[in-house]
Design a protein around this motif. Structure first.
Motif, PDB file in Angstrom:
ATOM      1  N   UNK A 452      19.490   1.404   0.890  1.00 51.32           N
ATOM      2  CA  UNK A 452      19.189   0.595  -0.297  1.00 51.32           C
ATOM      3  C   UNK A 452      18.378  -0.637   0.101  1.00 51.32           C
ATOM      4  N   UNK A 453      18.835  -1.338   1.119  1.00 50.48           N
ATOM      5  CA  UNK A 453      18.125  -2.539   1.569  1.00 50.48           C
ATOM      6  C   UNK A 453      16.770  -2.150   2.177  1.00 50.48           C
ATOM      7  N   UNK A 454      16.795  -1.141   3.030  1.00 43.95           N
ATOM      8  CA  UNK A 454      15.570  -0.671   3.694  1.00 43.95           C
ATOM      9  C   UNK A 454      14.458  -0.366   2.691  1.00 43.95           C
ATOM     10  N   UNK A 455      14.811   0.366   1.636  1.00 44.75           N
ATOM     11  CA  UNK A 455      13.791   0.857   0.715  1.00 44.75           C
ATOM     12  C   UNK A 455      13.338  -0.202  -0.295  1.00 44.75           C
ATOM     13  N   UNK A 456      13.927  -1.397  -0.180  1.00 40.86           N
ATOM     14  CA  UNK A 456      13.462  -2.510  -1.013  1.00 40.86           C
ATOM     15  C   UNK A 456      12.896  -3.631  -0.154  1.00 40.86           C
ATOM     16  N   UNK A 457      12.678  -3.371   1.131  1.00 34.58           N
ATOM     17  CA  UNK A 457      12.156  -4.402   2.020  1.00 34.58           C
ATOM     18  C   UNK A 457      10.663  -4.604   1.772  1.00 34.58           C
ATOM     19  N   UNK A 458      10.284  -5.859   1.490  1.00 32.16           N
ATOM     20  CA  UNK A 458       8.901  -6.157   1.105  1.00 32.16           C
ATOM     21  C   UNK A 458       7.917  -5.840   2.229  1.00 32.16           C
ATOM     22  N   UNK A 459       8.381  -6.026   3.461  1.00 31.47           N
ATOM     23  CA  UNK A 459       7.503  -5.739   4.594  1.00 31.47           C
ATOM     24  C   UNK A 459       6.939  -4.311   4.538  1.00 31.47           C
ATOM     25  N   UNK A 460       7.734  -3.372   4.062  1.00 31.99           N
ATOM     26  CA  UNK A 460       7.269  -1.982   4.019  1.00 31.99           C
ATOM     27  C   UNK A 460       6.764  -1.575   2.638  1.00 31.99           C
ATOM     28  N   UNK A 461       7.320  -2.182   1.604  1.00 29.16           N
ATOM     29  CA  UNK A 461       7.047  -1.694   0.255  1.00 29.16           C
ATOM     30  C   UNK A 461       6.234  -2.670  -0.584  1.00 29.16           C
ATOM     31  N   UNK A 462       5.843  -3.781   0.003  1.00 25.10           N
ATOM     32  CA  UNK A 462       4.984  -4.723  -0.713  1.00 25.10           C
ATOM     33  C   UNK A 462       5.771  -5.715  -1.541  1.00 25.10           C
ATOM     34  N   UNK A 463       5.061  -6.694  -2.077  1.00 20.21           N
ATOM     35  CA  UNK A 463       5.690  -7.772  -2.836  1.00 20.21           C
ATOM     36  C   UNK A 463       6.415  -7.245  -4.074  1.00 20.21           C
ATOM     37  N   UNK A 464       5.930  -6.120  -4.609  1.00 21.61           N
ATOM     38  CA  UNK A 464       6.572  -5.579  -5.818  1.00 21.61           C
ATOM     39  C   UNK A 464       7.638  -4.526  -5.475  1.00 21.61           C
ATOM     40  N   UNK A 465       8.228  -4.673  -4.298  1.00 22.35           N
ATOM     41  CA  UNK A 465       9.209  -3.681  -3.825  1.00 22.35           C
ATOM     42  C   UNK A 465      10.360  -3.448  -4.808  1.00 22.35           C
ATOM     43  N   UNK A 466      10.717  -4.475  -5.599  1.00 30.32           N
ATOM     44  CA  UNK A 466      11.833  -4.315  -6.529  1.00 30.32           C
ATOM     45  C   UNK A 466      11.427  -3.665  -7.849  1.00 30.32           C
ATOM     46  N   UNK A 467      10.128  -3.419  -8.005  1.00 28.16           N
ATOM     47  CA  UNK A 467       9.659  -2.862  -9.279  1.00 28.16           C
ATOM     48  C   UNK A 467       9.616  -1.343  -9.268  1.00 28.16           C
ATOM     49  N   UNK A 468       9.848  -0.769 -10.436  1.00 28.15           N
ATOM     50  CA  UNK A 468       9.758   0.678 -10.622  1.00 28.15           C
ATOM     51  C   UNK A 468       8.301   1.014 -10.927  1.00 28.15           C
ATOM     52  N   UNK A 469       7.586   1.506  -9.945  1.00 30.63           N
ATOM     53  CA  UNK A 469       6.157   1.779 -10.126  1.00 30.63           C
ATOM     54  C   UNK A 469       5.808   3.084  -9.400  1.00 30.63           C
ATOM     55  N   UNK A 470       5.972   4.227 -10.089  1.00 30.51           N
ATOM     56  CA  UNK A 470       5.735   5.532  -9.447  1.00 30.51           C
ATOM     57  C   UNK A 470       4.326   5.648  -8.862  1.00 30.51           C
ATOM     58  N   UNK A 471       3.367   4.902  -9.421  1.00 29.09           N
ATOM     59  CA  UNK A 471       1.985   4.991  -8.938  1.00 29.09           C
ATOM     60  C   UNK A 471       1.867   4.637  -7.460  1.00 29.09           C
ATOM     61  N   UNK A 472       2.853   3.879  -6.934  1.00 29.67           N
ATOM     62  CA  UNK A 472       2.733   3.486  -5.534  1.00 29.67           C
ATOM     63  C   UNK A 472       2.754   4.698  -4.597  1.00 29.67           C
TER      64      UNK A 472
END
Ligand code: HEM
Ligand SMILES: *[C@@H]1O[C@H](CO)[C@@H](O)[C@H](O)[C@H]1NC(C)=O
Ligand SMILES: *[C@@H]1O[C@H](CO)[C@@H](O)[C@H](O)[C@H]1NC(C)=O
Ligand SMILES: *[C@@H]1O[C@H](CO)[C@@H](O)[C@H](O)[C@H]1NC(C)=O
Ligand SMILES: *[C@@H]1O[C@H](CO)[C@@H](O)[C@H](O)[C@H]1NC(C)=O
Length: 549
Positions: A452-472
C-alpha cells in the motif's frame, strides 16, 4: 459466596498474576538479550543498523496500540503511510519494537525484491504464519515453506495453466445471478444496493463451482423471492450443512486467522471452542466434496478407461477432481482446497468492490470505460460469453486493463504482508547514516513490507501518486514498485483467474448500466482490513439501466 471460594479465587488470581508477570519479564529479558546479540553479528557481516522509530511505552506496546486504534478508526493503511513518514521521506526501511519483537519494516523495492526473490531461500512464511493458519489450512500452500510448499506449488500450478480456468460460460451464469439481484423498477433504477455484498456472493459461488464442481449459489438463495425458503442441503457426514451455514462458518474461520495474525507470535492467545467449531463446519463441508471426488475416481477406475473417456468431453472442469488425479490423500486435498478458497474468494470480491468504489467517485473514468467497453464488446443484449467477449478481448481492452491496474495500485487487496528470516541473512540497503549499507536480519526476525505504501510513493508514481488516474498506465513499465499479486517464486497463482472474473463482471455491469449513483457521502476511504482490505461501508449505489426511461 462461601468464604472458602473467595479465598480460592484470590489464590488462583495470584498464581495467574505471578505466572503472567514472570512470563512478561522472561520475554523482556529474552528480547533485550537478542537485541544485543544481533549487534555482534551485525558487525561481523559488515552491516549497519537501519534507523529505529523510538517507542513511547515499554514492551513496544505503543506500536500495537497505534495499530489497534487505526484498526478501530478504519484507517490502518493510512496509519502505515504516516508511520513510514515518521523519520522523513528518505527513510524507506526502519527498525521497530512491537510486542516484544524486533521487527524491520520496508517499502524499498530493492529490499522487497531481496525478501521475495533474490534471497527467497532465506525468507519464508515461517513458523508464526504456519502456526497461525494451521487450524484451517493445515499443510495447504498458504501455510507452509520449504519442501512442503514446493510440493503444493507443483501440485496446484499446472491446474491454473489449463484453459478451463477461463470458462466464460460458467462466469456468465454467475453474472446472471448477480444481475437478478440488481432488478430495476419502471424508472430504470435499482434499489439502493451494497455492491460489496453481491460481489462476495458472486466470488463465493464462482469459486465453489470452480473448485468443488458445485456452487453454493449464495446469490440465488438471497434473492428476495427465495428468502425464507428452505435452502438446498449439502450433505456432509450425517449432519446436513447448508450453504448459508458454510458461508458464515467460512467467514468466521477467516476472521479467526486474521485476528490471530494481529497478535504476532502470541497468536495462541486467541483460541477456544467457538473458534474451533466454525473450522470444523468448514472442514466437514469440504470433506464431503473430497469424498465425492475420490469416489468418482474409484468408480471411473472400475468402469474402465473407455467409459471414463466417453463422458469426459462435455464435463465441466472441476479443480478438485483434477487434483484428485495427483493425490488421493483426503487431508491434503481438504487443506489445499481450503487454501484456494481462502486465497481466491475475498481477494477478488474486494478487488471488484474497490473498483466500483473508485468508479462511482470518478464519473469521467466511468464514462470513458463504458464507452471503450461498448466499442470492444457491443451492447448488453448482443454480447455473448466466449464469442463477443473472450479472454483475449478482455486483455486487449486496454482502458479496462488500465482501470484494473490502477485500482490494484491504490487499493492493493493485501496492503501489508510479512516474511520471517529462516536463517541469519541481510537486506541490501537501508542501513547506516546514508541509508545505503546492508542491514542484518537475524534468524526468526520478521520483515514486513507494505505494498500500500510502496504503490503510493511519489518517488515512483509521481506527485499525483494518490490520484486515481488510469491513463498513467499508458506505456508504463513496472517492476518491484508494483506488487499487488506479490513477486518472486511465490507470486499469486490466481492472477489470471482473478483478472478474468473481475474484468468480465465489470464489462457486463457497464454494458447493462449507464449511470451509477453514489449513495455514500464519504470522499476519503475507510478500511475494513482483515487479511484482505475492503471498503468499510461497502459500495452503496443505485444503478440505472441503459435504454430505459
Ligand atoms: C485480486 C485478486 C487477488 C489478489 C490481489 C491476490 C494476491 C495474492 C498475494 C499478495 C499473494 C501472496 C501471499 C503471500 O505469499 O503472502 C497471493 C498468493 C496466492 N494466490 Fe492470490 N490473489 C488474488 C486472487 C487469487 C485467486 C482468485 C486465486 C485462486 C483461485 C489465488 C491463489 C493464490 C495462491 C494459491 C497463492 C499462494 C502462492 C504460493 O504461496 O506459492 N489468488 N495472492
Ligand atoms: C508447518 O507445520 C507443519 C505441520 O502442520 C510442519 O510439518 C512444517 O514443518 C511446519 N513448518 C513450515 C515452515 O512449513
Ligand atoms: C460416466 O459413465 C459411466 C458409465 O457409463 C457412468 O456410470 C457415470 O455415471 C458417468 N459419469 C458421469 C459424470 O456422467
Ligand atoms: C497491467 O498490469 C499488468 C501486470 O500486473 C501488465 O501485464 C499489463 O501490461 C498492465 N496493463 C496496462 C494497460 O497497463
Ligand atoms: C469486515 O470484514 C469481515 C471479514 O471480511 C466481515 O466479516 C465483516 O462483516 C466486515 N465488517 C463490516 C462492517 O462490513
Amino acid at each position: 459466596m462461601k468464604p472458602g471460594t473467595n479465598h480460592n479465587m484470590h489464590t488462583y488470581l495470584a498464581v495467574c498474576l505471578w505466572a503472567f508477570g514472570s512470563w512478561a519479564i522472561l520475554n523482556l529479558i529474552d528480547s533485550y538479550w537478542r537485541y544485543f546479540s544481533y549487534d555482534a553479528k551485525r558487525a561481523k557481516q559488515g552491516c549497519q543498523r537501519a534507523p529505529r522509530i523510538p517507542n513511547k511505552y515499554p514492551f513496544g506496546l505503543d506500536f500495537f496500540l497505534d495499530a489497534a486504534k487505526a484498526d478501530k478508526e478504519k484507517t490502518f493503511p493510512e496509519m502505515m503511510i504516516k508511520r513510514y513518514g515518521t523519520l522523513g521521506p528518505a527513510v524507506k526501511t526502519f527498525e521497530h519494537y512491537t510486542l516484544g519483537n524486533h521487527g524491520i519494516s520496508t517499502n524499498d523495492p530493492k529490499n522487497i525484491q531481496a525478501v521475495l526473490a533474490t534471497k527467497f531461500k532465506d525468507f519464508g512464511l515461517g513458523e508464526r504464519r504456519n502456526n497461525t493458519f494451521r487450524p484451517l489450512l493445515g499443510r495447504g500452500i498458504f501455510a507452509v515453506d520449504g519442501p512442503s510448499w514446493e510440493h503444493s506449488r507443483a501440485l496446484i500450478r499446472p491446474q491454473f495453466a489449463r484453459h478451463q480456468i477461463s470458462d466464460l460460460e460458467q462466469q456468465e451464469r454467475h453474472t446472471q445471478h448477480l444481475m437478478r439481484a440488481l432488478a430495476t423498477d419502471n424508472s430504470g433504477w435499482t434499489c439502493p444496493t451494497n455492491l460489496l455484498t453481491l460481489f462476495f456472493r458472486l466470488t463465493l459461488d464462482r469459486s465453489t463451482e470452480f473448485l468443488f464442481g458445485e456452487s453454493v449459489n449464495s446469490q440465488l438463495i438471497n434473492l428476495p423471492e427465495n428468502l425464507g425458503k428452505a435452502t438446498q442441503k449439502v450433505v456432509a457426514s450425517d449432519n446436513a450443512i447448508d450453504e448459508v451455514t458454510f458461508a458464515q462458518a467460512f467467514d468466521g474461520a477467516q476472521g479467526w486467522l486474521s485476528d490471530r495474525s494481529r497478535l504476532l507470535d502470541k497468536y495462541w492467545m486467541d483460541d477456544g471452542p467457538g473458534r474451533r467449531r466454525v473450522v470444523r463446519i468448514v472442514h466437514e463441508f469440504v470433506n464431503y466434496f473430497v469424498r465425492r471426488a475420490l469416489d468418482h475416481r474409484k468408480q471411473r477406475a472400475t468402469a474402465g478407461q473407455k467409459d471414463a473417456e466417453s463422458n469426459q468431453s462435455n464435463k465441466p472442469y472441476v479443480f478438485l477432481e483434477e487434483l484428485a488425479c495427483e493425490t488421493q490423500d483426503p487431508i491434503e486435498l481438504r487443506d489445499q482446497l481450503c487454501s484456494l478458497l481462502f486465497a481466491g474468494r475475498d481477494t477478488t470480491a474486494s478487488f471488484l468492490s474497490w473498483t466500483f468504489w473508485l468508479l462511482v467517485r470518478h464519473p469521467r473514468v466511468f464514462e470513458k470505460l463504458r464507452k471503450s467497453i461498448l466499442t470492444s464488446f457491443g451492447t448488453y443484449q448482443t454480447a455473448v460469453a466466449g464469442d463477443t467477449i473472450t479472454l483475449t478481448g478482455l486483455k486487449d481492452c486496454s482502458y479496462l486493463q488500465a482501470v484494473l491496474n490502477e485500482t490494484l495500485r491504490l487499493f492493493p487487496v493485501v496492503p501489508v504482508n510479512m516474511r520471517q528470516a529462516l536463517r541469519d541473512t541481510t537486506l541490501p540497503t537501508g542501513g547506516g547514516p546514508d541509508g545505503k549499507s546492508p542491514i542484518f536480519v537475524a534468524k526468526g526476525q520478521i520483515v514486513d513490507y507494505s505494498v500500500f505504501v510502496l504503490q503510493r510513493t511519489k518517488e515512483y508514481w509521481g506527485e499525483d501518486a494518490d490520484m486515481f488516474r488510469p491513463e498513467r498506465w499508458e506505456g508504463r513499465k513496472f517492476g518491484w514498485d508494483y506488487l499487488p499479486f506479490n513477486g518472486g517464486p511465490r507470486i499469486c497463482l490466481g492472477q489470471q483467474f482473478a483478472l478474468t472474473v473481475a474484468g468480465y463482471t465489470i464489462v457486463r455491469l457497464l454494458q447493462r448500466f449507464d449511470k451509477i449513483e453514489n449513495l455514500d457521502t464519504d470522499t476519503e476511504p475507510t478500511h475494513n482490513l482483515s487479511l484482505v482490505d475492503n471498503p468499510f461501508k461497502g459500495v452503496l449505489v443505485r444503478l440505472h439501466e441503459a435504454d430505459s426511461p
